[in-house]
Design a protein around this motif. Structure first.
Motif, mmCIF file in Angstrom:
data_model
loop_
_atom_site.group_PDB
_atom_site.id
_atom_site.type_symbol
_atom_site.label_atom_id
_atom_site.label_comp_id
_atom_site.label_asym_id
_atom_site.label_seq_id
_atom_site.Cartn_x
_atom_site.Cartn_y
_atom_site.Cartn_z
ATOM 1 N N UNK A 1 0.821 -1.208 0.000
ATOM 2 C CA UNK A 1 0.000 0.000 0.000
ATOM 3 C C UNK A 1 0.858 1.263 0.000
ATOM 4 N N UNK A 2 0.269 2.330 -0.476
ATOM 5 C CA UNK A 2 0.911 3.646 -0.435
ATOM 6 C C UNK A 2 1.136 4.036 1.027
ATOM 7 N N UNK A 3 2.394 4.263 1.444
ATOM 8 C CA UNK A 3 2.650 4.573 2.863
ATOM 9 C C UNK A 3 1.949 5.841 3.333
ATOM 10 N N UNK A 4 1.656 6.749 2.406
ATOM 11 C CA UNK A 4 1.023 8.011 2.809
ATOM 12 C C UNK A 4 -0.460 7.846 3.138
ATOM 13 N N UNK A 5 -0.990 6.624 2.974
ATOM 14 C CA UNK A 5 -2.348 6.345 3.444
ATOM 15 C C UNK A 5 -2.395 6.238 4.970
ATOM 16 N N UNK A 6 -1.212 6.087 5.596
ATOM 17 C CA UNK A 6 -1.167 5.978 7.049
ATOM 18 C C UNK A 6 -1.256 7.369 7.669
ATOM 19 N N UNK A 7 -2.126 7.512 8.648
ATOM 20 C CA UNK A 7 -2.331 8.784 9.340
ATOM 21 C C UNK A 7 -0.996 9.339 9.838
ATOM 22 N N UNK A 8 -0.727 10.605 9.587
ATOM 23 C CA UNK A 8 0.455 11.353 10.043
ATOM 24 C C UNK A 8 1.733 11.043 9.277
ATOM 25 N N UNK A 9 1.674 10.176 8.244
ATOM 26 C CA UNK A 9 2.902 9.859 7.523
ATOM 27 C C UNK A 9 3.503 11.105 6.877
ATOM 28 N N UNK A 10 2.650 11.964 6.316
ATOM 29 C CA UNK A 10 3.166 13.193 5.697
ATOM 30 C C UNK A 10 3.877 14.062 6.729
ATOM 31 N N UNK B 1 6.026 -1.018 10.423
ATOM 32 C CA UNK B 1 5.678 0.414 10.419
ATOM 33 C C UNK B 1 6.924 1.236 10.081
ATOM 34 N N UNK B 2 8.074 0.833 10.628
ATOM 35 C CA UNK B 2 9.329 1.510 10.280
ATOM 36 C C UNK B 2 9.628 1.400 8.796
ATOM 37 N N UNK C 1 -0.443 -7.462 3.555
ATOM 38 C CA UNK C 1 0.857 -6.828 3.339
ATOM 39 C C UNK C 1 1.987 -7.591 4.029
ATOM 40 N N UNK C 2 1.714 -8.164 5.205
ATOM 41 C CA UNK C 2 2.750 -8.949 5.884
ATOM 42 C C UNK C 2 3.185 -10.151 5.058
ATOM 43 N N UNK C 3 2.245 -10.747 4.323
ATOM 44 C CA UNK C 3 2.597 -11.904 3.475
ATOM 45 C C UNK C 3 3.587 -11.489 2.386
ATOM 46 N N UNK C 4 3.340 -10.332 1.782
ATOM 47 C CA UNK C 4 4.245 -9.834 0.743
ATOM 48 C C UNK C 4 5.630 -9.547 1.340
ATOM 49 N N UNK C 5 5.637 -8.834 2.469
ATOM 50 C CA UNK C 5 6.909 -8.470 3.097
ATOM 51 C C UNK C 5 7.674 -9.714 3.556
ATOM 52 N N UNK D 1 -4.529 3.032 15.314
ATOM 53 C CA UNK D 1 -5.265 4.248 15.704
ATOM 54 C C UNK D 1 -6.675 4.181 15.135
ATOM 55 N N UNK D 2 -7.657 4.567 15.928
ATOM 56 C CA UNK D 2 -9.041 4.510 15.449
ATOM 57 C C UNK D 2 -9.271 5.458 14.274
ATOM 58 N N UNK D 3 -8.517 6.558 14.226
ATOM 59 C CA UNK D 3 -8.712 7.528 13.150
ATOM 60 C C UNK D 3 -7.755 7.307 11.984
ATOM 61 N N UNK D 4 -7.104 6.134 11.949
ATOM 62 C CA UNK D 4 -6.187 5.812 10.849
ATOM 63 C C UNK D 4 -6.891 4.855 9.889
ATOM 64 N N UNK D 5 -6.959 5.237 8.628
ATOM 65 C CA UNK D 5 -7.664 4.424 7.631
ATOM 66 C C UNK D 5 -6.721 3.596 6.771
ATOM 67 N N UNK D 6 -5.509 3.366 7.261
ATOM 68 C CA UNK D 6 -4.569 2.550 6.493
ATOM 69 C C UNK D 6 -5.196 1.173 6.245
ATOM 70 N N UNK D 7 -5.055 0.621 5.032
ATOM 71 C CA UNK D 7 -5.819 -0.590 4.672
ATOM 72 C C UNK D 7 -5.430 -1.852 5.434
#
Length: 567
Positions: free
Chosen positions: A54-63, A198-199, A238-242, A183-189
Motif C-alpha cells: 500500500x501507499x505509505x502516505x495512506x497511514x495517518x500522520x505519515x506526511x 511500520x518503520x 501486506x505482511x505476506x508480501x513483506x 489508531x481509530x482515526x487511521x484508515x490505512x488498509x
C-alpha cells in the motif's frame, strides 16, 4: 487435545474455484477457508508482488513524519532512532538507522536497558538525547502509551515521531506524528504490521520523496521478515508480501549480521519457522542477557568477519539464556505443584531472583504445560515485573485491563503482554486476575485445540499436491500450515520412541495397505502404546519434505494421534 475440524466450504464454490485454477478440490477448499474466493484472490495469494504494497502516505500522520525528518536533515539536527529491546524493536532500529545514515550522518541509536529502564520510552533515554543535543527522537515498536515521557521530552525541547503497532490508550502522545495503523482515526488498509513493518512504511515514504522505488528497499526486507516471524503477527495481506520477499532476501543476499548467524547451517532454504527458531532467539538473547544494542550492532554491521565476531558473542548470550530458561522453568513448575495452582484457571508464579530476561519464555513454557493464561513475576528494583502469555482464543490484554486498578503499567497484545506493579499489589492482583479469567473464559479454551483443515486419504497425497501446498507458504498466524486428518491408520511395526528419553515418536504408517509414509511426532513419545501391534489409529498432521542422505521424500509431521476412531 481437542481436534476441531473446520466447516467445509460450499461444494459448488469449491468445485468452481478448483476448476478455474486447475487444482483438485482439496486445494480449492483450503483456499476458500483462507478467504481466497476468486481467481484474482488466488493470483495475489500465490504470486505476492511488491506492487501489492500500500501507499505509505495512506497511514495517518505519515506526511507529518516525513516532513519533520526532512526538516531535521535540512537543519542539520541530531536524530535519535529509539526502539525496544526485543527482535521487533532492534530490527526496526537497525532498519531505520541504516537507511537514514545512508542519507545523513547525524543519526544515533538507543535501546533501553531491560533492567535499568524497562520496556519502551524511558526518562533516561530522553535525558541521553538532551545531553547529546538531540532534538528529534523516532520511537519504533513503542511510544504509543508514553504520554508522560513524551511530555517530559517536549519540556526539554525534544520532539517525537512515534512508529508503533500496539493498541493506543484513551489518548495519544503529544508527538509531531503518531504512526500506528491501530489508531481509530487511521484508515490505512492493513492494521497488522509489526513495529519494524511500520518503520519500513516510513522508509518507503522517505524513499518515494527521493525518487527511489520499492526495489531499492529490498535489502531491508530480511529485517522485516525476521520481525514478522518473531512478533507473531498474522502473515496475511501486506505482511505476506513483506515476509515472502524478506525470506527470499535471507536466502539469497542477507545482510552480514544475518549471514553470520546462519552461515554454519546445513539448510539450503530457510523458512519462516527457521527464522522464528534460529535467527530470532539469538537476536532476542542480546537484550535478554546483556543489552539490545549488541543486536543492533550485529544487524547494522557491513563487514562479514566483524559480524561473525558479534554473532559469536550473541551465541554465548543465547547459550546462557537456554540454561537459565530451563532452570527457572523447573523452579516454576515445582512452585505450581506445591501450591496446587494447576487447579486454577490461571497460572501466576513469582520469585524475586528469577532473571527478567527469560520470564517471557518461561511463561510460554508454563502455558504449554498447564494451558492456562499465565504470568511469571520477578522483582526489578522496587517493583515487580511480569510477562503474560495466553491460550488460543483468550485475550489476556483485555483481562489485564480489567485488573488495571492493581497494576502500575501494562501493554502488549491479545496473547502476550507485560506489566509492572508494586509488591503490595501482588496478592490483590493475583486474586483479581483469577476472578476475571474464571468468569470470562470459555472453559473449552483450557484444553489445547488442534484445528484441522480437512480429512484426506493417503492416496490423495501426491507430489503435485505437495508442490501446490508449498506455495501456501510463508506460514504463520492467519495462514497456518494446512493440517489434515486421516483415519484407519496402522504402523508398519517399526514405530518407536526416539530422542532423549524417547520423547518423540517415529513411525512408518499405511492406510488400507496403501503406500507407507514416514512420520515424526515431536513430544508424542508417550503415545507409543496407541500404535503398538499395528492397532488402528487416527492422526492429525501436516505434510513436509524429509531430506536424508541426498534423498527427498514426503513425511507426516504428526500433531496428535488417537486410538481407533476417537476423533
Amino acid at each position: 487435545m481437542r481436534w476441531t475440524i473446520k466447516p467445509h466450504p460450499d461444494p459448488e464454490r469449491t468445485k468452481q474455484l478448483a476448476s478455474e485454477l486447475g487444482v483438485d478440490e482439496i486445494i480449492g477448499s483450503l483456499l476458500l477457508q483462507r478467504g481466497i474466493e476468486t481467481f484474482e484472490d488466488a493470483k495475489y495469494f500465490f504470486r505476492p508482488s511488491l506492487d501489492h504494497l500500500h501507499d505509505p502516505f495512506l497511514m495517518k500522520d505519515m506526511d507529518k513524519a516525513v516532513h519533520r525528518i526532512e526538516e531535521a536533515i535540512s537543519r542539520n539536527e541530531n536524530i535519535l532512532v529509539y526502539g525496544d529491546y526485543d527482535v521487533d524493536g532492534t530490527t526496526a532500529v537497525a532498519l531505520l538507522s541504516s537507511y537514514l545514515r545512508d542519507l545523513y550522518p547525524n543519526v544515533a541509536t538507543y535501546i533501553p536497558d531491560r533492567y535499568e529502564e524497562g520496556y519502551g520510552v524511558s526518562f533516561q533515554g530522553i535525558d541521553f538525547a538532551s545531553d547529546n543535543d538531540i532534538s528529534l527522537i523516532i520511537a519504533l515498536d513503542c511510544g504509543i502509551k508514553a504520554i508522560d515521557k513524551i511530555k517530559y521530552a517536549r519540556e526539554k525541547e525534544i520532539e517525537f515521531i512515534v512508529c508503533d503497532h500496539h493498541r493506543p490508550g484513551n489518548s495519544l502522545p503529544d508527538a509531531v506524528a503518531v504512526l500506528d495503523p491501530k489508531r481509530e482515526d487511521c484508515n490505512y488498509p492493513y492494521d497488522e504490521l509489526c513495529g519494524c513493518g511500520v518503520g519500513f512504511k516510513l522508509i518507503q515514504a522517505l524513499a518515494s520523496r527521493r525518487g527511489q522505488t520499492i526495489k531499492d528497499l529490498i535489502p531491508y526486507l530480511d529485517l522485516v521478515a525476521t520481525a514478522i516471524g518473531a512478533d507473531i503477527v498474522p502473515i496475511t495481506g501486506e505482511n505476506r508480501v513483506l515476509a515472502h520477499y524478506g525470506l527470499r532476501q535471507i536466502n539469497s543476499e542477507p545482510r552480514a549480521g544475518i549471514r553470520a548467524i546462519t552461515h554454519t547451517l546445513q539448510k539450503q532454504q530457510l523458512s519462516i519457522t527457521d527464522v522464528v527458531f534460529i535467527i530470532a532467539p539469538r537476536i532476542n538473547a542480546a537484550g535478554r542477557m546483556k543489552h539490545g544494542l549488541h543486536a543492533v550492532n550485529l544487524l547494522t554491521e557491513t563487514d562479514f568477519d566483524t559480524a561473525v565476531k558479534f554473532a559469536s558473542e550473541i551465541e554465548t548470550f543465547n547459550s546462557d539464556r537456554k540454561m537459565l530458561d530451563q532452570q527457572i522453568t523447573e523452579e516454576a513448575l515445582q512452585q505450581i505443584t506445591e501450591q496446587k495452582e494447576q487447579e486454577n484457571f490461571t497460572t501466576v508464579v513469582y520469585n524475586e531472583t528469577w532473571h527478567k530476561g527469560v520470564i517471557g519464555i518461561v511463561a510460554s513454557r508454563l502455558t504449554e504445560t498447564y494451558y492456562r493464561p499465565t504470568l511469571v513475576f520477578t522483582r526489578t528494583g522496587n517493583k515487580l515485573a511480569a510477562s503474560a502469555r495466553s491460550v488460543r482464543g483468550f485475550d489476556v490484554y483485555n483481562a489485564l485491563e480489567n485488573c488495571s486498578h492493581c497494576i502500575e503499567q501494562f501493554g502488549g497484545h491479545k496473547y502476550a503482554a507485560g506489566l509492572t506493579l508494586h509488591p503490595e499489589q501482588y496478592d490483590e492482583f493475583k486474586q483479581k486476575f483469577e476472578e476475571v479469567v474464571s468468569s470470562t473464559i470459555d472453559k473449552k479454551l483450557l484444553t489445547p485445540e488442534i484445528t484441522v483443515d480437512t480429512e484426506i486419504d493417503f492416496d490423495q497425497i501426491t507430489s503435485k499436491f505437495y508442490r501446490i501446498l508449498k506455495q501456501f507458504a510463508p506460514f504463520g498466524p492467519g495462514n497456518p500450515a494446512p493440517v489434515f486428518l486421516s483415519r484407519n491408520l496402522r504402523d508398519t511395526g517399526y514405530g518407536r520412541g526416539v530422542g532423549e528419553g524417547e520423547k518423540h515418536l517415529k513411525v512408518a504408517v499405511t492406510q488400507n495397505n496403501s503406500r507407507a509414509f514416514g512420520g515424526i511426532g515431536f513430544g508424542l513419545g508417550d503415545k507409543k502404546e496407541v500404535i503398538r501391534d499395528k492397532k488402528p489409529f487416527s492422526a492429525v498432521y501436516s505434510i513436509e519434505e524429509n531430506h536424508w542422505n541426498g534423498n527427498v521424500s514426503l513425511q507426516l509431521r504428526l500433531r496428535d494421534i488417537k486410538p481407533g476412531d476417537l476423533v
